[in-house]
Design a protein around this motif. Structure first.
Motif, PDB file in Angstrom:
ATOM      1  N   ARG A  88      32.722  31.556  25.566  1.00 42.55           N
ATOM      2  CA  ARG A  88      32.559  32.672  26.485  1.00 42.55           C
ATOM      3  C   ARG A  88      33.754  33.621  26.345  1.00 42.55           C
ATOM      4  N   GLU A  89      33.542  34.860  26.747  1.00 40.40           N
ATOM      5  CA  GLU A  89      34.624  35.840  26.725  1.00 40.40           C
ATOM      6  C   GLU A  89      34.940  36.293  28.148  1.00 40.40           C
ATOM      7  N   VAL A  90      36.167  36.069  28.574  1.00 40.75           N
ATOM      8  CA  VAL A  90      36.627  36.517  29.886  1.00 40.75           C
ATOM      9  C   VAL A  90      37.442  37.792  29.691  1.00 40.75           C
ATOM     10  N   ARG A  91      37.008  38.865  30.318  1.00 45.45           N
ATOM     11  CA  ARG A  91      37.647  40.172  30.140  1.00 45.45           C
ATOM     12  C   ARG A  91      38.734  40.436  31.159  1.00 45.45           C
ATOM     13  N   LYS A  92      38.603  39.821  32.323  1.00 42.13           N
ATOM     14  CA  LYS A  92      39.537  40.143  33.412  1.00 42.13           C
ATOM     15  C   LYS A  92      39.639  38.971  34.368  1.00 42.13           C
ATOM     16  N   VAL A  93      40.870  38.646  34.761  1.00 44.72           N
ATOM     17  CA  VAL A  93      41.126  37.726  35.871  1.00 44.72           C
ATOM     18  C   VAL A  93      42.215  38.384  36.713  1.00 44.72           C
ATOM     19  N   ASP A  94      41.870  38.758  37.924  1.00 44.43           N
ATOM     20  CA  ASP A  94      42.784  39.518  38.776  1.00 44.43           C
ATOM     21  C   ASP A  94      42.989  38.757  40.085  1.00 44.43           C
ATOM     22  N   VAL A  95      44.217  38.314  40.316  1.00 40.81           N
ATOM     23  CA  VAL A  95      44.558  37.580  41.539  1.00 40.81           C
ATOM     24  C   VAL A  95      45.330  38.515  42.458  1.00 40.81           C
ATOM     25  N   GLN A  96      44.765  38.777  43.643  1.00 39.14           N
ATOM     26  CA  GLN A  96      45.374  39.703  44.583  1.00 39.14           C
ATOM     27  C   GLN A  96      45.380  39.085  45.977  1.00 39.14           C
ATOM     28  N   GLY A  97      46.252  39.625  46.843  1.00 43.92           N
ATOM     29  CA  GLY A  97      46.265  39.178  48.226  1.00 43.92           C
ATOM     30  C   GLY A  97      47.653  38.874  48.730  1.00 43.92           C
ATOM     31  N   THR A  98      47.712  38.074  49.791  1.00 39.26           N
ATOM     32  CA  THR A  98      48.970  37.749  50.449  1.00 39.26           C
ATOM     33  C   THR A  98      49.027  36.260  50.726  1.00 39.26           C
ATOM     34  N   SER A  99      50.049  35.612  50.210  1.00 40.46           N
ATOM     35  CA  SER A  99      50.235  34.195  50.495  1.00 40.46           C
ATOM     36  C   SER A  99      50.375  34.002  51.999  1.00 40.46           C
ATOM     37  N   GLY A 100      49.696  32.996  52.533  1.00 43.28           N
ATOM     38  CA  GLY A 100      49.726  32.763  53.959  1.00 43.28           C
ATOM     39  C   GLY A 100      48.646  33.492  54.720  1.00 43.28           C
ATOM     40  N   ASP A 101      47.840  34.289  54.008  1.00 43.62           N
ATOM     41  CA  ASP A 101      46.755  35.003  54.676  1.00 43.62           C
ATOM     42  C   ASP A 101      45.457  34.901  53.864  1.00 43.62           C
ATOM     43  N   GLU A 102      45.265  35.791  52.894  1.00 45.68           N
ATOM     44  CA  GLU A 102      44.019  35.814  52.141  1.00 45.68           C
ATOM     45  C   GLU A 102      44.276  36.217  50.697  1.00 45.68           C
ATOM     46  N   LEU A 103      43.613  35.532  49.769  1.00 46.80           N
ATOM     47  CA  LEU A 103      43.692  35.859  48.351  1.00 46.80           C
ATOM     48  C   LEU A 103      42.283  36.054  47.811  1.00 46.80           C
ATOM     49  N   SER A 104      42.162  36.896  46.784  1.00 49.19           N
ATOM     50  CA  SER A 104      40.891  37.025  46.072  1.00 49.19           C
ATOM     51  C   SER A 104      41.158  36.923  44.584  1.00 49.19           C
ATOM     52  N   ILE A 105      40.257  36.269  43.886  1.00 48.28           N
ATOM     53  CA  ILE A 105      40.360  36.103  42.443  1.00 48.28           C
ATOM     54  C   ILE A 105      39.105  36.715  41.840  1.00 48.28           C
ATOM     55  N   THR A 106      39.271  37.818  41.119  1.00 48.50           N
ATOM     56  CA  THR A 106      38.161  38.523  40.498  1.00 48.50           C
ATOM     57  C   THR A 106      38.098  38.150  39.028  1.00 48.50           C
ATOM     58  N   VAL A 107      36.907  37.751  38.581  1.00 50.99           N
ATOM     59  CA  VAL A 107      36.718  37.337  37.185  1.00 50.99           C
ATOM     60  C   VAL A 107      35.556  38.121  36.598  1.00 50.99           C
ATOM     61  N   GLU A 108      35.802  38.774  35.460  1.00 49.61           N
ATOM     62  CA  GLU A 108      34.748  39.472  34.725  1.00 49.61           C
ATOM     63  C   GLU A 108      34.616  38.848  33.351  1.00 49.61           C
ATOM     64  N   GLY A 109      33.391  38.713  32.883  1.00 52.74           N
ATOM     65  CA  GLY A 109      33.159  38.155  31.559  1.00 52.74           C
ATOM     66  C   GLY A 109      31.779  38.481  31.055  1.00 52.74           C
ATOM     67  N   THR A 110      31.545  38.162  29.800  1.00 54.69           N
ATOM     68  CA  THR A 110      30.246  38.434  29.192  1.00 54.69           C
ATOM     69  C   THR A 110      29.157  37.552  29.794  1.00 54.69           C
ATOM     70  N   ALA A 111      29.481  36.293  30.039  1.00 56.47           N
ATOM     71  CA  ALA A 111      28.547  35.327  30.608  1.00 56.47           C
ATOM     72  C   ALA A 111      29.372  34.140  31.084  1.00 56.47           C
ATOM     73  N   PHE A 112      28.731  33.278  31.891  1.00 58.42           N
ATOM     74  CA  PHE A 112      29.483  32.187  32.497  1.00 58.42           C
ATOM     75  C   PHE A 112      28.714  30.882  32.399  1.00 58.42           C
ATOM     76  N   LEU A 113      29.468  29.796  32.339  1.00 56.58           N
ATOM     77  CA  LEU A 113      28.911  28.456  32.360  1.00 56.58           C
ATOM     78  C   LEU A 113      28.707  28.002  33.800  1.00 56.58           C
TER      79      LEU A 113
END
Length: 264
Positions: free
Chosen positions: A168-193
């Protein structure tokens, strides 16, 4: 015969997933029932991919053929009056007869949400993974870079994944947010298992907790051994946000299109 493409948003909390299953109510079954009421006929639904029990979507793509010709607004205004409150049509459009929501996909974007408050959150229990230990955001960001590119993601596939291969090809992994509150992990790719995003998240959380070094993620990926990766993150934090399309199907390269068993 018109071919319609619907973009569907849903809260997956009370469903067994997208796919029709004998053990409970699925998103597919609710949408099929509403379409039958609207059109007066049964239609065969094709989706861009499966989502597992408890997983949500803001951009699931569904396609079908129908004998009837209705104004496009009937497919969102009319259907939304027939669907339960936790499923809605957000867009309807007519597409070419050859359009295939899975094989024409150029990729997908998933977002995974983590609640990192030190105590449980009643308002987040169906939409986030609650991780009470403080997470090191910057360490997770650095560790995530090891996942970018075209790789064999065998270490991050479910044990019962039926995909023909794990490339598989992963184009983007973006970890954003604030420790102790809320985090989001965004993943973009061609396809997923199957469970791939949730396994990536579970592995990054191990780094965030300080249990593993950042370079460990690269070691897990290279090992192709699921037993070496982190736990599978629970389903309620995952949202299928968008499926990307071009003017036609993408080139058929390994890992470039979704498998029939593509599932999150």
């Amino acid at each position: 015969m018109p071919r319609l493409k619907l973009t569907v948003e849903y809260d997956g909390t009370h469903y067994v997933g997208w796919q029709l299953q004998p053990n409970g109510v699925s998103i597919h079954s609710r949408l099929a029932q509403a379409l039958e009421k609207l059109l007066g006929e049964r239609v065969a639904l094709e989706a861009a991919g499966r989502t597992d029990a408890g997983v949500h979507a803001t951009g699931q793509v569904v396609c079908f053929d129908t004998e009837r010709t209705l104004p496009l607004k009937a497919y969102w205004m009319g259907l939304n009056g027939l669907l339960p409150d936790d499923i809605a049509i957000v867009r309807a459009e007519e597409v070419p007869p050859e359009f295939d929501p899975r094989r024409w996909s150029h990729g997908k974007r998933y977002r995974y949400r983590v609640s990192n408050k030190p105590t449980r959150s009643p308002l987040r229990r169906f939409t986030h993974w609650e991780v009470f230990a403080p997470l090191r955001l910057e360490a997770m960001q650095r560790a995530s870079t090891h996942l970018l590119g075209r790789h064999d993601f065998s270490a991050f596939r479910a044990s019962n994944c039926q995909a023909a291969h794990a490339l598989r090809e992963v184009r983007k992994v973006d970890v954003q947010g604030t420790s102790g509150d809320e985090l989001s992990i965004t993943v973009e790719g061609t396809a997923f298992l199957k469970h791939m995003v949730r396994n990536l998240v579970g592995t990054l959380v191990e780094v965030g907790k300080g249990r593993r070094p950042e370079a460990w993620v690269a070691e897990v990926l290279a090992s192709r051994d699921r037993k070496r990766a982190g736990q599978t993150a629970p389903p309620q934090g995952l949202v299928l946000e968008e499926v990307f399309y071009g003017d036609g199907p993408p080139p058929r390269t390994p890992g470039g299109t979704a498998d029939a068993e593509d599932e999150e």
